[in-house]
Design an enzyme around this catalytic site. Structure first.
Site, PDB file in Angstrom:
ATOM      1  CB  ILE A 111      -0.983  -0.013   1.191  1.00  0.00           C
ATOM      2  CG1 ILE A 111      -2.061  -1.076   0.955  1.00  0.00           C
ATOM      3  CG2 ILE A 111      -1.613   1.366   1.401  1.00  0.00           C
ATOM      4  CD1 ILE A 111      -2.963  -1.331   2.143  1.00  0.00           C
ATOM      5  CB  VAL A 133       0.314   1.136  -4.617  1.00  0.00           C
ATOM      6  CG1 VAL A 133      -0.805   1.673  -5.495  1.00  0.00           C
ATOM      7  CG2 VAL A 133       0.835  -0.194  -5.169  1.00  0.00           C
ATOM      8  CD  GLU A 134      -2.963   4.852  -1.443  1.00  0.00           C
ATOM      9  OE1 GLU A 134      -2.938   6.021  -1.876  1.00  0.00           O
ATOM     10  OE2 GLU A 134      -3.999   4.187  -1.403  1.00  0.00           O
ATOM     11  CB  SER A 135       3.249   7.704  -0.551  1.00  0.00           C
ATOM     12  OG  SER A 135       3.941   6.704   0.195  1.00  0.00           O
TER      13      SER A 135
END
Length: 124
Positions: free
Chosen positions: A13, A16-18
């Site tokens: 996560i 993918v997110e940051s």
């Protein structure tokens, strides 16, 4: 890991997110490593009885993100639905379960996170 969330899931996560940028801020206002929306951060802070928090603080952001994932698992008990909800919101997923379509971005998000999670599991 805190709240019994798989390390590989948290890693995926964050990737993918940051892309591991502590100071990430999305166009819709999501903040930090796990890209937590301000309203979600407020909800989590109340649940954890935390008065002061900083979503650009890596440790706090990951703690909040893991708490939120645990919360979503308590609602949906299914990794795919949890990741959908993490991306587009709990309400949207509830409407999806009643027949509404999900955004294409959410479907792509799920595949990206699962792909990164698989790679992480292979190398660790």
């Amino acid at each position: 890991l805190q709240y019994d969330i798989e390390k590989s899931l948290v890693f995926a996560i964050i990737r993918v997110e940051s892309s591991f940028n502590n100071n990430a801020k999305s166009s819709v206002g999501a903040l930090g490593l796990m890209q937590i929306m301000p309203a979600t951060a407020e909800f989590i802070a109340k649940e954890l009885s935390i008065l002061n928090y900083d979503m650009f603080n890596a440790e706090q952001n990951i703690k909040f993100g893991c708490f939120y994932l645990k919360y979503l698992f308590s609602k949906f008990d299914n990794l795919q639905l949890v990741l959908y909800a993490y991306n587009c919101g709990e309400g949207r997923v509830n409407r999806f379960l009643k027949g509404e379509k999900l955004p294409k971005e959410t479907l792509k998000y799920y595949k990206k996170v699962i792909g990164v999670k698989r790679v992480y599991n292979l190398v660790n």
